[in-house]
Design a protein around this motif. Structure first.
Motif, PDB file in Angstrom:
ATOM      1  N   ASP A   1      48.922   1.095  51.154  1.00 53.75           N
ATOM      2  CA  ASP A   1      49.900   0.025  50.930  1.00 53.75           C
ATOM      3  C   ASP A   1      49.258  -1.286  51.397  1.00 53.75           C
ATOM      4  OD1 ASP A   1      51.984  -1.806  51.068  1.00 53.75           O
ATOM      5  OD2 ASP A   1      53.472  -0.254  51.553  1.00 53.75           O
ATOM      6  N   ILE A   2      48.709  -2.033  50.442  1.00 57.07           N
ATOM      7  CA  ILE A   2      47.913  -3.227  50.777  1.00 57.07           C
ATOM      8  C   ILE A   2      48.785  -4.277  51.476  1.00 57.07           C
ATOM      9  CG2 ILE A   2      46.528  -5.123  49.801  1.00 57.07           C
ATOM     10  CD1 ILE A   2      45.701  -3.122  47.562  1.00 57.07           C
TER      11      ILE A   2
ATOM     12  N   ARG B   1      44.059  21.668  41.879  1.00 53.03           N
ATOM     13  CA  ARG B   1      44.654  20.405  42.325  1.00 53.03           C
ATOM     14  C   ARG B   1      44.125  19.239  41.478  1.00 53.03           C
ATOM     15  NH1 ARG B   1      44.963  17.858  48.433  1.00 53.03           N
ATOM     16  NH2 ARG B   1      46.176  16.059  47.791  1.00 53.03           N
ATOM     17  N   VAL B   2      45.030  18.350  41.088  1.00 53.03           N
ATOM     18  CA  VAL B   2      44.638  17.147  40.343  1.00 53.03           C
ATOM     19  C   VAL B   2      45.040  15.936  41.172  1.00 53.03           C
ATOM     20  CG1 VAL B   2      44.867  15.872  38.183  1.00 53.03           C
ATOM     21  CG2 VAL B   2      45.044  18.358  38.163  1.00 53.03           C
ATOM     22  N   TYR B   3      44.115  15.016  41.331  1.00 57.22           N
ATOM     23  CA  TYR B   3      44.396  13.768  42.036  1.00 57.22           C
ATOM     24  C   TYR B   3      44.524  12.661  40.986  1.00 57.22           C
ATOM     25  CZ  TYR B   3      42.252  16.351  45.959  1.00 57.22           C
ATOM     26  OH  TYR B   3      41.915  17.276  46.919  1.00 57.22           O
ATOM     27  N   PHE B   4      45.727  12.187  40.758  1.00 57.15           N
ATOM     28  CA  PHE B   4      45.936  11.107  39.781  1.00 57.15           C
ATOM     29  C   PHE B   4      47.296  10.469  40.079  1.00 57.15           C
ATOM     30  CE2 PHE B   4      47.276   9.529  35.527  1.00 57.15           C
ATOM     31  CZ  PHE B   4      46.264   8.589  35.364  1.00 57.15           C
ATOM     32  N   PRO B   5      47.334   9.163  40.361  1.00 60.10           N
ATOM     33  CA  PRO B   5      48.581   8.527  40.790  1.00 60.10           C
ATOM     34  C   PRO B   5      49.650   8.431  39.701  1.00 60.10           C
ATOM     35  CG  PRO B   5      46.658   7.105  41.244  1.00 60.10           C
ATOM     36  CD  PRO B   5      46.173   8.260  40.418  1.00 60.10           C
ATOM     37  N   GLY B   6      49.305   8.837  38.462  1.00 64.30           N
ATOM     38  CA  GLY B   6      50.292   8.801  37.381  1.00 64.30           C
ATOM     39  C   GLY B   6      51.069  10.100  37.244  1.00 64.30           C
ATOM     40  N   LEU B   7      50.740  11.100  38.060  1.00 60.51           N
ATOM     41  CA  LEU B   7      51.447  12.397  37.977  1.00 60.51           C
ATOM     42  C   LEU B   7      52.658  12.402  38.915  1.00 60.51           C
ATOM     43  CD1 LEU B   7      48.422  14.890  38.037  1.00 60.51           C
ATOM     44  CD2 LEU B   7      49.833  14.241  36.050  1.00 60.51           C
ATOM     45  N   ASP B   8      53.770  12.998  38.468  1.00 60.45           N
ATOM     46  CA  ASP B   8      54.958  13.097  39.331  1.00 60.45           C
ATOM     47  C   ASP B   8      54.636  13.865  40.609  1.00 60.45           C
ATOM     48  OD1 ASP B   8      56.495  11.650  37.600  1.00 60.45           O
ATOM     49  OD2 ASP B   8      57.196  13.421  36.487  1.00 60.45           O
TER      50      ASP B   8
ATOM     51  N   LYS C   1      52.954   8.482  44.299  1.00 59.10           N
ATOM     52  CA  LYS C   1      53.299   7.891  43.000  1.00 59.10           C
ATOM     53  C   LYS C   1      54.202   6.653  43.154  1.00 59.10           C
ATOM     54  CE  LYS C   1      54.667   8.847  38.282  1.00 59.10           C
ATOM     55  NZ  LYS C   1      55.557   7.715  38.123  1.00 59.10           N
ATOM     56  N   ALA C   2      55.137   6.702  44.097  1.00 64.59           N
ATOM     57  CA  ALA C   2      56.057   5.561  44.275  1.00 64.59           C
ATOM     58  C   ALA C   2      55.266   4.311  44.668  1.00 64.59           C
ATOM     59  CB  ALA C   2      57.109   5.900  45.324  1.00 64.59           C
ATOM     60  N   LEU C   3      54.279   4.492  45.558  1.00 62.05           N
ATOM     61  CA  LEU C   3      53.436   3.347  45.955  1.00 62.05           C
ATOM     62  C   LEU C   3      52.625   2.855  44.754  1.00 62.05           C
ATOM     63  CD1 LEU C   3      52.112   1.409  47.975  1.00 62.05           C
ATOM     64  CD2 LEU C   3      50.571   3.270  48.651  1.00 62.05           C
ATOM     65  N   ALA C   4      52.075   3.785  43.981  1.00 62.16           N
ATOM     66  CA  ALA C   4      51.306   3.394  42.785  1.00 62.16           C
ATOM     67  C   ALA C   4      52.186   2.589  41.834  1.00 62.16           C
ATOM     68  CB  ALA C   4      50.750   4.631  42.078  1.00 62.16           C
ATOM     69  N   ASP C   5      53.415   3.065  41.598  1.00 65.25           N
ATOM     70  CA  ASP C   5      54.323   2.378  40.672  1.00 65.25           C
ATOM     71  C   ASP C   5      54.626   0.964  41.152  1.00 65.25           C
ATOM     72  OD1 ASP C   5      54.353   4.613  39.114  1.00 65.25           O
ATOM     73  OD2 ASP C   5      56.319   5.341  39.785  1.00 65.25           O
ATOM     74  N   ARG C   6      54.723   0.802  42.476  1.00 62.71           N
ATOM     75  CA  ARG C   6      55.082  -0.498  43.053  1.00 62.71           C
ATOM     76  C   ARG C   6      53.877  -1.449  43.091  1.00 62.71           C
ATOM     77  NH1 ARG C   6      56.537   1.359  47.930  1.00 62.71           N
ATOM     78  NH2 ARG C   6      55.020   0.350  49.268  1.00 62.71           N
TER      79      ARG C   6
ATOM     80  N   PRO D   1      48.384   3.593  36.552  1.00 59.70           N
ATOM     81  CA  PRO D   1      47.698   4.524  37.460  1.00 59.70           C
ATOM     82  C   PRO D   1      46.175   4.367  37.471  1.00 59.70           C
ATOM     83  CG  PRO D   1      49.278   5.668  36.070  1.00 59.70           C
ATOM     84  CD  PRO D   1      49.156   4.284  35.527  1.00 59.70           C
ATOM     85  N   GLY D   2      45.600   3.777  36.417  1.00 58.77           N
ATOM     86  CA  GLY D   2      44.148   3.626  36.342  1.00 58.77           C
ATOM     87  C   GLY D   2      43.521   4.685  35.462  1.00 58.77           C
ATOM     88  N   GLY D   3      42.199   4.646  35.339  1.00 63.90           N
ATOM     89  CA  GLY D   3      41.502   5.547  34.418  1.00 63.90           C
ATOM     90  C   GLY D   3      40.720   6.642  35.106  1.00 63.90           C
ATOM     91  N   MET D   4      40.786   6.702  36.439  1.00 60.24           N
ATOM     92  CA  MET D   4      39.994   7.694  37.171  1.00 60.24           C
ATOM     93  C   MET D   4      40.846   8.900  37.552  1.00 60.24           C
ATOM     94  SD  MET D   4      36.933   6.724  37.261  1.00 60.24           S
ATOM     95  CE  MET D   4      36.268   7.862  38.460  1.00 60.24           C
TER      96      MET D   4
END
Ligand code: PLP
Length: 334
Positions: free
Chosen positions: A158-159, A277-284, A289-294, A299-302
């Motif tokens: 959380d920047i 396990r998958v690490y991706f901020p666009g997954l529920d 995810k809430a921090l990514a959305d805010r 979510p980005g391309g990585m």
């Protein structure tokens, strides 16, 4: 109209751009030269030697500044040259830095192999909880350095919350924004003092160059970055700058597709029986995810993921990959 009145995809093409004054070529010229003639002793046209500054590198610095929403950035020969120049600009023997525990390995190596020997220490903490940052700050701490998302597990920080802490302690906050670029996240708007990019990745986008940049609204810091850059010789080269100037124009369009593709692939991986396990901020399923959305525009391309298989089977899976190239780097079209 100021740059900020336009959409980022327009800024990427026109922001900070100027026509060349000699022939009005649409593309800014490549000034492939090491040195510039002085009209008389002490009289020049603003350029003297390309380790200090060069018109084509200047053009890139204006274009990146327009994307970042800052004065012209300072550009470097590699992303690591930007990281190194940043720390040598703001730290001296006896000083301390706080970094995310998930940062690019080269940044960790810089502390362990170089800065540590110069008497500069660092703490690597889990910045997903900003309280850990505050707990790691000592009277010797001068800077907090984050990557969000971090390389390689995409841990988010959380920047804005960390910025509130660094402001309270009157220390600097720098964010390596290589994974999202200013198109998807603007660290300075979230309260950071410095935004760092490895332009090698999405900014160039074509696997053609290495480069880095530092952007800030603090004129004293900008001056310091330029002074250290010309002293240690980490300046970007004109041809690289010229190529990156072309790559930037399609950055927003490329990122849109990278993000769409990553979402599809991450969802497919998550449903695959061989994947644990998958690490991706666009997954529920992503706990951040809430921090990514805010905090992020997307979510980005990585993506990072783990297989259920052991080491040997994982290597076999990597060696069987089709289409994707087994190559070190990210953000290129391939
Ligand atoms: N920052 C991040 C997040 C990176 O992933 C990298 C390289 O992979 C760097 C910095 C260093 O950039 P360069 O390889 O251009 O020196």
């Amino acid at each position: 109209m100021s740059s900020q009145d336009f959409d980022i995809s327009t800024i990427a093409i026109h922001g900070g751009r100027s026509l060349d004054s000699h022939a009005s070529s649409v593309l800014f010229p490549l000034y492939q030269t090491s040195t510039f003639v002085h009209d008389a002793v002490g009289v020049d046209k603003g350029f003297s030697y390309s380790r200090v500054s060069n018109p084509t590198v200047d053009a890139l610095e204006k274009a990146i500044g327009a994307l970042e929403g800052t004065p012209p950035a300072v550009c470097f020969r590699t992303g690591m040259a930007a990281v190194t120049t940043l720390f040598l600009s703001v730290l001296k023997a006896g000083d301390h830095a706080v970094l995310s525990d998930v940062v690019y390995g080269g940044t960790m190596r810089l502390f362990r192999e170089v800065l540590d020997n110069l008497g500069i220490s660092a703490s690597f903490v889990d910045t997903a909880d900003p309280a850990n940052v505050e707990a790691a700050i000592t009277p010797a701490t001068r800077i907090v350095f984050l990557e969000s998302p971090g390389n390689p597990t995409l841990k988010l920080t959380d920047i804005a919350a960390v910025a509130a802490i660094t402001k309270r302690h009157s220390i600097l906050l720098a964010v390596d924004n290589t994974f999202l670029t200013p198109v998807l996240q603007k660290p300075l708007e979230l309260g950071a003092d410095i935004s760092l990019l490895s332009t090698t990745k999405y900014i160039d986008g074509h696997n053609a160059t290495l480069g880095g940049s530092l952007a800030t609204c603090d004129e004293v810091l900008l001056e310091r970055f330029r002074l250290i850059r010309k002293t240690i010789g980490t300046t970007q080269a004109p041809f690289e700058a010229w190529l990156v100037l072309q790559g930037i124009k399609t950055l927003p369009a490329r990122l849109k597709l990278h993000c769409q593709n990553a979402q599809i692939i991450a969802e497919w991986l998550e449903g695959h029986t061989a994947v644990s396990r998958v690490y991706f901020p666009g997954l529920d399923s992503c706990s951040q995810k809430a921090l990514a959305d805010r905090q992020q525009g997307a979510p980005g391309g990585m993506i990072a993921f783990e297989l259920r298989a052991g080491y040997d089977a994982t290597i076999r899976a990597l060696n069987a990959v089709k289409l994707c190239l087994r190559a070190e780097s990210l953000g290129g079209l391939e």
